[in-house]
Write a protein that holds these residues in place. Structure first.
Motif, PDB file in Angstrom:
ATOM      1  N   VAL A  40      -3.540   2.791   0.085  1.00 34.87           N
ATOM      2  CA  VAL A  40      -4.003   2.639  -1.307  1.00 34.87           C
ATOM      3  C   VAL A  40      -3.149   1.573  -1.985  1.00 34.87           C
ATOM      4  O   VAL A  40      -1.918   1.654  -1.970  1.00 34.87           O
TER       5      VAL A  40
ATOM      6  N   ASP B 184      -4.483   7.158   4.354  1.00 35.35           N
ATOM      7  CA  ASP B 184      -5.237   6.079   3.713  1.00 35.35           C
ATOM      8  C   ASP B 184      -4.233   5.101   3.115  1.00 35.35           C
ATOM      9  O   ASP B 184      -3.172   5.505   2.629  1.00 35.35           O
TER      10      ASP B 184
ATOM     11  N   TYR C 105       0.814  -1.210   0.000  1.00 34.44           N
ATOM     12  CA  TYR C 105       0.000   0.000   0.000  1.00 34.44           C
ATOM     13  C   TYR C 105       0.843   1.254   0.000  1.00 34.44           C
ATOM     14  O   TYR C 105       1.833   1.349   0.738  1.00 34.44           O
TER      15      TYR C 105
ATOM     16  N   GLU D  47      -1.319   7.507   1.533  1.00 36.42           N
ATOM     17  CA  GLU D  47      -1.810   8.789   1.016  1.00 36.42           C
ATOM     18  C   GLU D  47      -2.299   9.637   2.173  1.00 36.42           C
ATOM     19  O   GLU D  47      -3.170   9.209   2.930  1.00 36.42           O
TER      20      GLU D  47
END
Lengths: 210, 252
Positions: free
Chosen positions: A141, A139, A120, A123
């Protein structure tokens, strides 16, 4: 602390094996931490007044603390306070029972990707102020496959040493350790907390796991 | 906005939220609270480990206030190893290191001298022990705030802070989040000759302090001095309690 000097630290395992180390070769802070555990309390040393040298502090609210010092301590060289904004990254990992909690001290605002069961990108999401503290939320992502990239890097590093990746884990003992350390350096990969963890990770990569 | 002219509100009553409003938890740093407790227990070598465990609980439940409201027993068991004295010290240290919001005392002085009635309206859903032994009452008494606040309104009832008795059980079970505490409060104030348009609620949380009160005709001021929980239906927003001296006037 006692004037007697510890010589050896021994760990015994439940299979009957044990490991020992020269106590003085342990990191200094770890030596201090072990020797301040209650099981090492030496009442004879207490009765003798310890080293005889102590630092005492008193706070505005009346709080007072004592620190033991080396017997050769003479005078206070200086007292100062460093004020600085510190950034501390926090990773919570779901597992059975309570989550695992890891603090990331190295430039936590600059972590780009994180991988566990997926890879990931981080963000930046909302920032939340609470009094003098600000929490920067992120977050996760989906972003590539960091572990697959490391698997390829492992293969390349092993090849530079004339090794097939799968053959690495067939090595044992000191030969295995030296080989893994050499591969690790070529990969520019490091342990966050325990060298054993990063070496075990490399073995997992060699076997196609992780 | 009803009752608000150029940031002036004429009111007869002012209600204050407790947590992150009149009480600021910013002083409850783990190295200080857990550190003090371990040292007082004669266990300074356990500070780092216990702080780590408290962080783990924080990640488990998503915030220290949530741990304290709903999982206090786990602080005692998991962090403090079921040490009875450690539990006592934890309650004591919580009180000792809580702060009041910036400019609060000065603002309360002003409001009291202006003749505006002052009450604390808290979402204190459950409490252990006798009336008056809860964390909100103890904070108000320890900080001398009972000079300004004579009663505490919560889902436990309306409680006299002077006598530690419930003086109005109509509030029992009514919550800020559900809004029904404000229904009871509105009726209570009307019985005292105060309309909701003459009453202002000051708090930080849109969902409990501002929106449900606003929907029932109260004037509302969102306090963002400690934390900004986003937009709300508040008539006004303040960052410091001193602003209340510029905003609030006694009506009549």
């Amino acid at each position: 602390m006692s004037d007697r000097k510890p010589t050896t630290l021994t760990i015994e395992y439940d299979d009957g094996s044990s490991r020992s180390i020269d106590f003085s070769s342990l990191p200094g802070l770890l030596q201090f931490d072990i020797l301040r555990q209650p099981f090492t309390l030496d009442m004879d040393e207490v009765r003798a007044g310890g080293s005889g040298k102590f630092l005492v502090l008193e706070w505005e609210d009346g709080w007072r603390e004592v620190y033991g010092l080396d017997a050769s301590a003479e005078a206070i060289a200086r007292y100062y306070v460093v004020s600085r904004n510190e950034d501390i990254g926090r990773v919570a990992v779901k597992k059975e029972g309570y989550p695992e909690y890891i603090e990331i001290m190295r430039r936590p605002l600059s972590v780009r990707r994180i991988a566990l069961g997926g890879s990931y990108a981080l963000e930046a999401a909302a920032s939340r102020r609470e009094g003098k503290k600000t929490e920067h939320m992120y977050d996760l992502v989906d972003d590539g496959d960091l572990v697959a990239e490391l698997r390829e890097a492992f293969a390349a590093a092993a090849a530079e040493q004339g090794l097939e990746p799968a053959s690495v884990s067939r090595l044992t003992g000191e030969e295995l350790r030296l080989t893994l350390e050499a591969v690790r350096e070529r990969m520019k990969l490091v342990a966050g907390a325990s060298e054993q963890d990063v070496l075990a990770f490399l073995v997992s990569l060699s076997e196609g796991g992780v | 906005m009803n009752g608000v002219v150029d940031r002036i509100m004429e009111v007869k009553w002012c209600g204050f939220d407790y947590g992150q409003c009149i009480m600021e938890p910013g002083g409850l740093r783990n190295p200080l609270v857990i550190g003090d407790i371990c040292k007082l227990l004669g266990q300074p070598e356990l500070i780092a480990d216990r702080i780590h465990r408290y962080h783990v609980l924080n990640e488990t439940y998503g915030g220290y206030s949530k741990i304290k409201e709903g999982h206090r027993d786990e602080i005692y068991r998991y962090v403090l190893d079921d040490d009875a004295k450690g539990q006592e010290l934890f309650s004591a240290k919580e009180q000792e290191y809580l702060d009041t919001g910036d400019g609060l005392m000065d603002a309360l002085d002003y409001l009291q001298q202006a003749g505006i009635e002052l009450e604390v309206v808290s979402e204190m859903k459950k409490t252990l022990g006798a009336v008056g032994s809860d964390i909100v009452s103890r904070f108000l008494k320890n900080r001398g705030l009972t000079e300004y606040f004579k009663v505490l309104v919560s889902p436990q009832g309306k409680q006299s802070l002077l006598d530690d008795v419930i003086i109005d059980a109509t509030y029992v079970g009514k919550t800020k989040e559900g809004g029904d505490i404000y229904d009871v409060l509105a009726a209570d104030l009307r019985a005292r000759g105060i309309d909701t348009s003459e009453a202002v609620m000051v708090g930080d949380k849109p969902a409990t302090d501002i929106n449900p009160a606003s929907e029932r005709g109260f004037l509302t001021i969102q306090y963002k001095g400690f934390i900004d929980l986003g937009p709300s239906k508040a008539d006004l927003v303040i960052d410091h309690f001193s602003e209340l001296k510029d905003i609030l006037r006694k009506k009549g």
